[in-house]
Design an enzyme around this catalytic site. Structure first.
Site, PDB file in Angstrom:
ATOM      1  N   CYS A  54       0.815  -1.193  -0.076  1.00 37.55           N
ATOM      2  CA  CYS A  54      -0.133   0.079   0.030  1.00 37.55           C
ATOM      3  C   CYS A  54       0.674   1.218   0.013  1.00 37.55           C
ATOM      4  CB  CYS A  54      -0.998   0.117   1.231  1.00 37.55           C
ATOM      5  SG  CYS A  54      -2.090  -1.205   1.197  1.00 37.55           S
ATOM      6  N   GLU A  56       0.561   3.580   1.694  1.00 43.62           N
ATOM      7  CA  GLU A  56       0.983   4.226   3.434  1.00 43.62           C
ATOM      8  C   GLU A  56       2.149   3.382   3.828  1.00 43.62           C
ATOM      9  OE1 GLU A  56      -2.030   3.226   2.302  1.00 43.62           O
ATOM     10  OE2 GLU A  56      -3.474   4.293   3.637  1.00 43.62           O
ATOM     11  N   CYS A  90      -6.459   0.372   4.891  1.00 41.27           N
ATOM     12  CA  CYS A  90      -7.039  -0.885   5.038  1.00 41.27           C
ATOM     13  C   CYS A  90      -6.391  -1.702   6.386  1.00 41.27           C
ATOM     14  CB  CYS A  90      -6.197  -1.786   3.758  1.00 41.27           C
ATOM     15  SG  CYS A  90      -4.484  -2.380   4.269  1.00 41.27           S
ATOM     16  N   CYS A  93      -2.773  -1.462   7.005  1.00 42.84           N
ATOM     17  CA  CYS A  93      -2.252  -0.362   7.269  1.00 42.84           C
ATOM     18  C   CYS A  93      -2.483   0.082   8.685  1.00 42.84           C
ATOM     19  CB  CYS A  93      -2.517   0.526   6.273  1.00 42.84           C
ATOM     20  SG  CYS A  93      -1.694   0.319   4.459  1.00 42.84           S
TER      21      CYS A  93
HETATM   22 ZN   LIG Z   1      -3.144  -0.832   3.269  1.00 37.47          ZN
END
Ligand SMILES: [Zn+2]
Length: 128
Positions: A54, A56, A90, A93
């Protein structure tokens, strides 16, 4: 309550995804911007693979690689094709943020507009 610095952070996330969005392959579809407590900003875009990452993660990893350890606020946004809308982190994360930055704030789009919430609110009853 969000402020001018939060709006600037959202703008940084939009800039990085607009620069790197791969419309042909539908890759790099999310951009993230992370502000450290010292004011430094790090950005990232998601990368796809079997176990992709991701945006992040990329932003936090970049900050940590540069020696940062104190994080203030993070935001992620979708590609220009999805109007650069804010996207909440998500579950994976949320766990990352809880472990690396338990007092970080996350900018979210809610029915009341853009709000700044704690990671504790996004991952309640965590073991960290
Ligand atoms: Zn994520």
């Amino acid at each position: 309550m969000i402020d001018r610095k939060d709006l600037e952070l959202i703008e940084e996330a939009r800039k990085v995804i607009n620069k790197n969005f791969d419309e042909v392959n539908e890759n790099h579809t999310v951009g993230a911007a992370l502000r450290c407590k010292n004011g430094n900003i790090y950005v990232g875009v998601n990368v796809y693979a079997i176990h992709g990452s991701c945006a992040e993660y990329i932003a936090i990893g970049s900050a940590i690689t540069s020696g940062e350890r104190e994080f203030d606020t993070i935001v992620a946004v979708r590609s220009p094709k999805k109007n650069n809308a804010l996207i909440p982190p998500c579950g994976n994360c949320r766990q990352l943020l809880m472990q690396y930055a338990p007092d970080i704030k996350v900018l979210l789009q809610t029915s009341n507009g853009i709000e700044k919430v704690s990671i504790e609110e996004l991952l309640p009853h965590s073991s960290y």
